[in-house]
Design a protein around this motif. Structure first.
Motif, PDB file in Angstrom:
ATOM      1  N   GLY A 250      16.315  -9.305  20.773  1.00  0.00           N
ATOM      2  CA  GLY A 250      15.621 -10.353  20.041  1.00  0.00           C
ATOM      3  C   GLY A 250      16.566 -11.191  19.203  1.00  0.00           C
ATOM      4  O   GLY A 250      16.431 -12.421  19.126  1.00  0.00           O
ATOM      5  N   ILE A 251      17.534 -10.545  18.571  1.00  0.00           N
ATOM      6  CA  ILE A 251      18.536 -11.286  17.796  1.00  0.00           C
ATOM      7  C   ILE A 251      19.301 -12.231  18.718  1.00  0.00           C
ATOM      8  O   ILE A 251      19.603 -13.378  18.357  1.00  0.00           O
ATOM      9  N   ASN A 252      19.601 -11.768  19.921  1.00  0.00           N
ATOM     10  CA  ASN A 252      20.299 -12.632  20.868  1.00  0.00           C
ATOM     11  C   ASN A 252      19.443 -13.812  21.309  1.00  0.00           C
ATOM     12  O   ASN A 252      19.941 -14.925  21.473  1.00  0.00           O
ATOM     13  N   VAL A 253      18.148 -13.572  21.525  1.00  0.00           N
ATOM     14  CA  VAL A 253      17.265 -14.678  21.887  1.00  0.00           C
ATOM     15  C   VAL A 253      17.273 -15.738  20.788  1.00  0.00           C
ATOM     16  O   VAL A 253      17.304 -16.950  21.057  1.00  0.00           O
ATOM     17  N   ALA A 254      17.265 -15.300  19.535  1.00  0.00           N
ATOM     18  CA  ALA A 254      17.231 -16.234  18.412  1.00  0.00           C
ATOM     19  C   ALA A 254      18.520 -17.043  18.303  1.00  0.00           C
ATOM     20  O   ALA A 254      18.495 -18.170  17.787  1.00  0.00           O
ATOM     21  N   ASN A 255      19.623 -16.493  18.795  1.00  0.00           N
ATOM     22  CA  ASN A 255      20.910 -17.146  18.586  1.00  0.00           C
ATOM     23  C   ASN A 255      21.550 -17.706  19.845  1.00  0.00           C
ATOM     24  O   ASN A 255      22.164 -18.777  19.802  1.00  0.00           O
ATOM     25  N   ALA A 256      21.423 -17.008  20.964  1.00  0.00           N
ATOM     26  CA  ALA A 256      21.995 -17.501  22.228  1.00  0.00           C
ATOM     27  C   ALA A 256      20.937 -18.089  23.131  1.00  0.00           C
ATOM     28  O   ALA A 256      21.249 -18.702  24.144  1.00  0.00           O
ATOM     29  N   SER A 257      19.668 -17.870  22.807  1.00  0.00           N
ATOM     30  CA  SER A 257      18.519 -18.275  23.611  1.00  0.00           C
ATOM     31  C   SER A 257      18.534 -17.528  24.957  1.00  0.00           C
ATOM     32  O   SER A 257      19.160 -16.477  25.087  1.00  0.00           O
ATOM     33  N   THR A 258      17.840 -18.057  25.945  1.00  0.00           N
ATOM     34  CA  THR A 258      17.701 -17.381  27.228  1.00  0.00           C
ATOM     35  C   THR A 258      18.143 -18.327  28.347  1.00  0.00           C
ATOM     36  O   THR A 258      18.511 -19.471  28.101  1.00  0.00           O
ATOM     37  N   CYS A 259      18.067 -17.827  29.584  1.00  0.00           N
ATOM     38  CA  CYS A 259      18.539 -18.585  30.740  1.00  0.00           C
ATOM     39  C   CYS A 259      17.366 -18.932  31.654  1.00  0.00           C
ATOM     40  O   CYS A 259      16.208 -18.748  31.299  1.00  0.00           O
ATOM     41  N   LEU A 260      17.693 -19.403  32.832  1.00  0.00           N
ATOM     42  CA  LEU A 260      16.691 -19.906  33.754  1.00  0.00           C
ATOM     43  C   LEU A 260      15.564 -18.922  34.065  1.00  0.00           C
ATOM     44  O   LEU A 260      14.411 -19.351  34.198  1.00  0.00           O
ATOM     45  N   PRO A 261      15.811 -17.598  34.213  1.00  0.00           N
ATOM     46  CA  PRO A 261      14.699 -16.703  34.547  1.00  0.00           C
ATOM     47  C   PRO A 261      13.521 -16.794  33.587  1.00  0.00           C
ATOM     48  O   PRO A 261      12.366 -16.664  34.004  1.00  0.00           O
ATOM     49  N   HIS A 262      13.776 -17.031  32.316  1.00  0.00           N
ATOM     50  CA  HIS A 262      12.666 -17.135  31.371  1.00  0.00           C
ATOM     51  C   HIS A 262      11.844 -18.401  31.617  1.00  0.00           C
ATOM     52  O   HIS A 262      10.615 -18.382  31.468  1.00  0.00           O
ATOM     53  N   ARG A 263      12.488 -19.480  32.012  1.00  0.00           N
ATOM     54  CA  ARG A 263      11.733 -20.686  32.346  1.00  0.00           C
ATOM     55  C   ARG A 263      10.918 -20.449  33.624  1.00  0.00           C
ATOM     56  O   ARG A 263       9.765 -20.891  33.734  1.00  0.00           O
ATOM     57  N   GLY A 345       6.425 -27.283  39.300  1.00  0.00           N
ATOM     58  CA  GLY A 345       5.925 -28.293  38.370  1.00  0.00           C
ATOM     59  C   GLY A 345       5.668 -27.769  36.978  1.00  0.00           C
ATOM     60  O   GLY A 345       5.563 -28.551  36.022  1.00  0.00           O
ATOM     61  N   GLY A 346       5.564 -26.447  36.830  1.00  0.00           N
ATOM     62  CA  GLY A 346       5.281 -25.846  35.530  1.00  0.00           C
ATOM     63  C   GLY A 346       6.505 -25.521  34.705  1.00  0.00           C
ATOM     64  O   GLY A 346       6.383 -24.978  33.603  1.00  0.00           O
ATOM     65  N   ILE A 347       7.704 -25.836  35.207  1.00  0.00           N
ATOM     66  CA  ILE A 347       8.927 -25.533  34.475  1.00  0.00           C
ATOM     67  C   ILE A 347       9.031 -26.412  33.226  1.00  0.00           C
ATOM     68  O   ILE A 347       8.921 -27.641  33.300  1.00  0.00           O
ATOM     69  N   THR A 348       9.218 -25.770  32.083  1.00  0.00           N
ATOM     70  CA  THR A 348       9.438 -26.482  30.820  1.00  0.00           C
ATOM     71  C   THR A 348      10.576 -25.816  30.079  1.00  0.00           C
ATOM     72  O   THR A 348      11.010 -24.715  30.423  1.00  0.00           O
ATOM     73  N   GLY A 349      11.055 -26.454  29.043  1.00  0.00           N
ATOM     74  CA  GLY A 349      12.087 -25.854  28.211  1.00  0.00           C
ATOM     75  C   GLY A 349      13.486 -26.161  28.713  1.00  0.00           C
ATOM     76  O   GLY A 349      13.709 -26.865  29.700  1.00  0.00           O
ATOM     77  N   ASN A 350      14.453 -25.575  28.028  1.00  0.00           N
ATOM     78  CA  ASN A 350      15.866 -25.854  28.269  1.00  0.00           C
ATOM     79  C   ASN A 350      16.386 -25.059  29.462  1.00  0.00           C
ATOM     80  O   ASN A 350      16.366 -23.834  29.462  1.00  0.00           O
ATOM     81  N   ILE A 351      16.834 -25.765  30.500  1.00  0.00           N
ATOM     82  CA  ILE A 351      17.470 -25.082  31.631  1.00  0.00           C
ATOM     83  C   ILE A 351      18.985 -25.285  31.614  1.00  0.00           C
ATOM     84  O   ILE A 351      19.693 -24.781  32.486  1.00  0.00           O
ATOM     85  N   GLY A 352      19.492 -25.987  30.608  1.00  0.00           N
ATOM     86  CA  GLY A 352      20.926 -26.245  30.534  1.00  0.00           C
ATOM     87  C   GLY A 352      21.721 -25.137  29.892  1.00  0.00           C
ATOM     88  O   GLY A 352      22.954 -25.244  29.776  1.00  0.00           O
ATOM     89  N   ASN A 353      21.053 -24.051  29.462  1.00  0.00           N
ATOM     90  CA  ASN A 353      21.747 -22.924  28.831  1.00  0.00           C
ATOM     91  C   ASN A 353      22.199 -21.889  29.848  1.00  0.00           C
ATOM     92  O   ASN A 353      22.820 -20.898  29.496  1.00  0.00           O
ATOM     93  N   ASP A 354      21.867 -22.110  31.099  1.00  0.00           N
ATOM     94  CA  ASP A 354      22.156 -21.150  32.167  1.00  0.00           C
ATOM     95  C   ASP A 354      23.608 -21.283  32.627  1.00  0.00           C
ATOM     96  O   ASP A 354      24.191 -22.365  32.556  1.00  0.00           O
ATOM     97  N   PRO A 355      24.201 -20.182  33.124  1.00  0.00           N
ATOM     98  CA  PRO A 355      25.560 -20.311  33.668  1.00  0.00           C
ATOM     99  C   PRO A 355      25.639 -21.176  34.918  1.00  0.00           C
ATOM    100  O   PRO A 355      26.710 -21.693  35.253  1.00  0.00           O
TER     101      PRO A 355
END
Length: 372
Positions: A250-263, A345-355
């Motif tokens: 959870g601390i990592n989610v708050a600071n590094a966020s997540t990647c494409l799988p979460h979107r 079509g339902g993809i939202t949020g930041n996808i630019g954080n992914d490797p």
């Protein structure tokens, strides 16, 4: 090197700490709206224990127990309305990530009104935010220390996040004894969510040396503990460890966020009538994502693989999914091939954080096709 960390939540961690809930909450308000799901907290006596702890410290309690596994904006609005009518000045979220997210959104709704239009937005900070106390009863989401709430707007059929520093709980009371009530299916789904947070907190573009250290510790824990928890082991030391791994994630989610799988998983909420838990949805798309992401961060994915006991992340996580009985395909979880258009079509949020660089809709569709 630039490192930015922000974790304003006060964390109270330890077996038996539910008993401190009343005194901790009393420092924030005198009348709590206690938000939880419809049955598990009552069935296992956790709701009674939490209510007793609050009332013993002089905190009045009003209960809203109408939260779905994927919380709806209409449920959050009902909770906020109840809180207003009851004069509540603090919100307590009791349960898994869904209950805690609903509690966080309810606190926002008390100030902002209907929550549906806020789904998919980032909110500015305000000085008079309603405080939230988070009490997790599962080990996975890390919602007790994150600055977001995943809510489905019933009007738009949109599942996405409400984000911003206002979403951080003021206090998290993490009592590993509460994990004793966790069914094996929940242990599997929540545990894989924690694993995904560790993986993504290691390879995300916003990851830094601190989030990678936290991810390494969580991965070392989950590599051995998650299979035991999935098999029904509830030994106290094991519960301590997986609760800690979820907190680190959870601390990592708050600071590094997540990647494409979460979107990709959140977009599954765009298909009416098909419901899959967050952790299981992640497990469905993870193998296809890993195969495409690993070439873009080979050294880091190799480290993840070694921490999980194998030479590479694709093998390690594939073995983990097999061992704990998670995953499957979109098809086996109720999604028809024609749903893929809705998912894309339902993809939202930041996808630019992914490797993976330059993610486009064609790649997203490819991952869904490969996962079907």
């Amino acid at each position: 090197m630039i490192i930015e960390l922000h974790n304003p939540t006060v964390v109270v961690f330890g077996r038996g700490k539910l008993a401190d809930l009343g005194e901790r909450t009393k420092s924030l308000g005198g009348h709590a709206l206690l938000v939880c799901g419809r049955s598990a907290m009552r069935r296992h006596g956790v709701l009674d224990a939490a209510t007793a702890a609050l009332e013993a410290s002089g905190v009045a309690v009003t209960v809203y127990d109408g939260v779905s596994p994927d919380p709806l904006a209409s449920e959050v609005d009902a909770a906020a309305d109840l809180a207003r009518r009851s004069g509540c000045d603090v919100v307590v979220g009791l349960g898994g990530g869904s209950a805690i997210d609903a509690a966080k959104a309810t606190a926002i709704g008390l100030r902002e009104g209907p929550i549906g239009p806020l789904v998919g937005t980032t909110l500015p900070a305000v000085p008079d935010a309603v405080p939230v106390v988070a009490v997790p009863t599962t080990a996975g989401s890390g919602a007790e220390v994150t600055k977001g709430a995943i809510i489905t707007d019933d009007e738009r059929n949109l599942k996405s996040g409400i984000r911003g520093d206002r979403l951080f709980p003021a206090i998290a009371v993490i009592d590993p004894d509460l994990l004793l009530t966790m069914p094996e299916t929940v242990a599997v789904d929540a545990g894989f969510d924690a694993l995904a947070h560790s993986v993504e907190g290691y390879v995300a573009r916003r990851a830094n040396p601190v989030t990678r250290l936290l991810a390494e510790q969580a991965l070392e824990i989950l590599g051995t503990r998650l299979p035991r928890a999935a098999a029904g082991d509830r030994e106290p030391g094991l519960l301590d460890d997986i609760a800690l791994a979820a907190l680190l994630g959870g601390i990592n989610v708050a600071n590094a966020s997540t990647c494409l799988p979460h979107r990709l998983q959140q977009a599954m909420g765009s298909v009416p009538g098909v419901r899959v838990s967050h952790g299981r949805g992640l497990a469905i798309v993870y193998p296809a994502w890993l195969r495409r992401a690993q070439p873009h961060a080979e050294v880091r994915f190799a480290t993840i693989g070694r921490l999980l006991g194998h030479d590479d992340a694709v093998t390690a996580i594939g073995k983990m999914l097999e061992t704990i009985g998670a995953g499957g395909t979109l098809r086996t979880n109720g999604f028809a091939h024609e749903h893929i258009d809705q998912l894309v079509g339902g993809i939202t949020g930041n996808i630019g954080n992914d490797p993976i660089p330059d993610i486009d809709l064609a790649l997203i569709r490819e991952i869904y096709e490969d996962s079907h």
